[in-house]
Design a protein around this motif. Sequence first.
Motif, short mmCIF file in Angstrom:
data_model
loop_
_atom_site.label_atom_id
_atom_site.label_comp_id
_atom_site.label_asym_id
_atom_site.label_seq_id
_atom_site.Cartn_x
_atom_site.Cartn_y
_atom_site.Cartn_z
N TRP A 41 -20.93 47.94 -108.97
CA TRP A 41 -19.77 47.65 -109.82
C TRP A 41 -18.75 46.79 -109.11
CZ3 TRP A 41 -20.31 47.62 -114.66
CH2 TRP A 41 -21.12 48.55 -115.30
N LYS A 49 -17.56 41.89 -117.30
CA LYS A 49 -16.27 42.21 -117.91
C LYS A 49 -15.91 43.68 -117.71
CE LYS A 49 -16.30 38.58 -121.33
NZ LYS A 49 -16.78 38.31 -122.66
N GLN A 50 -16.36 44.24 -116.61
CA GLN A 50 -16.01 45.61 -116.27
C GLN A 50 -15.49 45.61 -114.83
OE1 GLN A 50 -17.05 48.94 -117.71
NE2 GLN A 50 -17.57 48.05 -119.65
N ARG A 53 -10.35 47.71 -111.11
CA ARG A 53 -8.98 47.22 -111.12
C ARG A 53 -8.24 47.57 -109.83
NH1 ARG A 53 -8.57 44.89 -115.86
NH2 ARG A 53 -9.68 45.88 -117.57
N SER A 55 -5.15 47.77 -109.32
CA SER A 55 -4.03 48.71 -109.50
C SER A 55 -4.53 50.16 -109.39
CB SER A 55 -3.37 48.48 -110.86
OG SER A 55 -4.30 48.70 -111.90
N HIS A 56 -5.74 50.42 -109.90
CA HIS A 56 -6.28 51.78 -109.78
C HIS A 56 -6.55 52.14 -108.33
CE1 HIS A 56 -7.93 51.74 -114.17
NE2 HIS A 56 -6.62 51.68 -114.10
N ARG A 154 -17.40 53.00 -112.67
CA ARG A 154 -16.55 51.84 -112.40
C ARG A 154 -15.07 52.22 -112.53
NH1 ARG A 154 -12.88 48.73 -115.65
NH2 ARG A 154 -14.17 49.17 -117.45
N TYR A 155 -14.75 53.01 -113.54
CA TYR A 155 -13.35 53.27 -113.86
C TYR A 155 -12.74 54.37 -113.00
CZ TYR A 155 -9.26 53.78 -116.87
OH TYR A 155 -7.99 53.81 -117.35
N GLN B 78 -25.38 45.48 -121.17
CA GLN B 78 -24.38 44.60 -121.77
C GLN B 78 -24.35 44.74 -123.28
OE1 GLN B 78 -22.28 43.21 -119.73
NE2 GLN B 78 -21.12 42.59 -121.53
N PHE B 81 -22.60 47.92 -124.17
CA PHE B 81 -21.14 47.80 -124.10
C PHE B 81 -20.62 47.14 -125.38
CE2 PHE B 81 -21.25 47.77 -119.24
CZ PHE B 81 -20.82 49.07 -119.17
N TYR B 111 -7.02 47.31 -123.68
CA TYR B 111 -6.80 46.79 -122.34
C TYR B 111 -8.12 46.46 -121.67
CZ TYR B 111 -5.05 46.74 -117.54
OH TYR B 111 -4.75 46.39 -116.26
N GLU B 112 -9.14 47.32 -121.92
CA GLU B 112 -10.42 47.10 -121.24
C GLU B 112 -11.28 46.03 -121.91
OE1 GLU B 112 -11.66 48.29 -118.44
OE2 GLU B 112 -9.86 49.44 -117.98
N LYS B 115 -8.68 40.55 -124.43
CA LYS B 115 -7.76 39.82 -123.55
C LYS B 115 -6.48 39.55 -124.32
CE LYS B 115 -10.21 37.56 -119.90
NZ LYS B 115 -11.60 37.98 -120.04
#
Lengths: 272, 273
Positions: A41, A49-50, A53, A55-56, A154-155, B78, B81, B111-112, B115
């Motif tokens: 990840w 697109k995963q 972050r 900030s985390h 990932r999160y 993908q 998702f 948010y995830e 955009k």
Amino acid sequence: MNISKARESATDFVEKVGRMTVVGVEEIGNGGFLVIESIYWIFFGPGLKQPVRLSHVVVQMVEIGVKAIPIITILSGTIGAMLAIQSIYMLRIFGAESQVTYGVAFSVVREFAPLITGILVAGRSGSALAARLGTMKISQEIDALKVMGINPVRYLVVPALLAMVVMVPCLTMFNMLVGLYCAGLYINLDLGISMAAYVEQTIDILSVGDLMHGIGKSAIFAILIGVIGVVNGASVTGGAEGVGKVTTRSVVQAISAIIFTDMIFAFIATQS
Amino acid sequence: MTDEPNTVIEVENLVTHYGSRKILDDVSMSVKEGEIMIIMGGSGSGKSTLLRYMMALEQQTSGTIKLLGNDIAKLNQQEMFNLRKKLGVAFQGGALFSSMTVGENIMLPLYEHAKLDMMTMEIMARMKLEVVDLAGFEDLMPSELSGGMIKRAAFARAVVMDPKILFCDEPSAGLDPVVSSAIDDLILKLRDAMNMTVVVVTHELESVFKIADRVTVLDRGHILFIGTVAELRNHKSERIQNLLNRRPEENTVDPDEYLRRLTGDEIRGDAIL
């Protein structure tokens, strides 16, 4: 009748050992897979697109690292002074108290700093990680993440693991400094060696290899603590009691893993 | 001529196991676009399990599940998702993230996946909160909300991406009659406003009669009935009438069998209290 009972309890025992072995191997496998998935990840997440972050990661770094500074300061200082006291006591037998710096410098940098930091982070953050993931699992928050199309590894997992791998070595370095300083204070009081002489001698004694030994170990401890916390948290069953169980379990397992790894690492690193 | 609505969920011959126990046995059903399908059944009938499989949270033993025309077992990561972005789920306990405020919870999918700038997302979250009558609560933590408010916030989060399919797990469980009726109205409102397909698992009969277009009744892992509410009311099967009239099942008791169940094959006497 008695013989059949004895046989039954014997097979029960063998069965239990077998089951525990299978569970153990499975958990180690899960841990290994988790590390690989986390690395996946970190590198491929942005393309899918995963992204992981930043900030985390920073939030976790503050939680795991910055907030542990006060307790690390107190404990490493105490342990530094303790080591000085014991070393002087022991060296006095040979009349070699003046060599105390050797004992203190090596033990703090190579052994005590990474070990104490590891145990502390396991108790503070490894358990918190297990409890957080466990609670999220039983309240279906992990399912909620999955159905939103957000990968939970990932999160939730990668930020915590990354933060551990960065912060535990940092805390270890900090631990070394404070430990050596407090040991120096005691040596200064007891033997009257000046701080400047002590610092100079310490720098002379320690090599980069010694530092890397301690810091490298702490990075491995960080991965162990994180992975054990996550694997336990993810395996929660049975409500609030289950969360309590895995939290305790994760601390015990993490500390045991740290101590075993420490011994093996020390053995391998000192051969040659 | 009216167009036949598309089938958005198609379950065929689904067989699932929990450990070695079979939970669903040869379940086939489908849900059409814009329809409210209610899955009902007694405790342990497998209705929540069926929902979990439709949400693609578990791996089935055999059978296929198609969502919006995609066989979910054959999708790669993908594609999965992308499909997930078109699904919304309101969980039984809400499953709001306890570390985030209500507003952040609702903004998280945006948010995830989208955009957008923060302002736009905040406005969208507030719009959804307005729909579920929770305007002004976005800065509270989930722990500060009541049970009914948590469920409504969970609805807001489920629909923030304007999903094609909305899954609701026991939306009115544990709520008082007024609030649970308000949630039923909310489901109708969401369907009418956004033409969502809604799948609801419940055993509240009032909700069933109020909102359902069609009903699936599950019993011990088998499909007992699929059809409209009117067909359900007039169904001849004793089990369905028992379910509708809240009559307990009257099992004929075999005394010997009963005694054996109570005493067990072997009394171990090792329960720890």
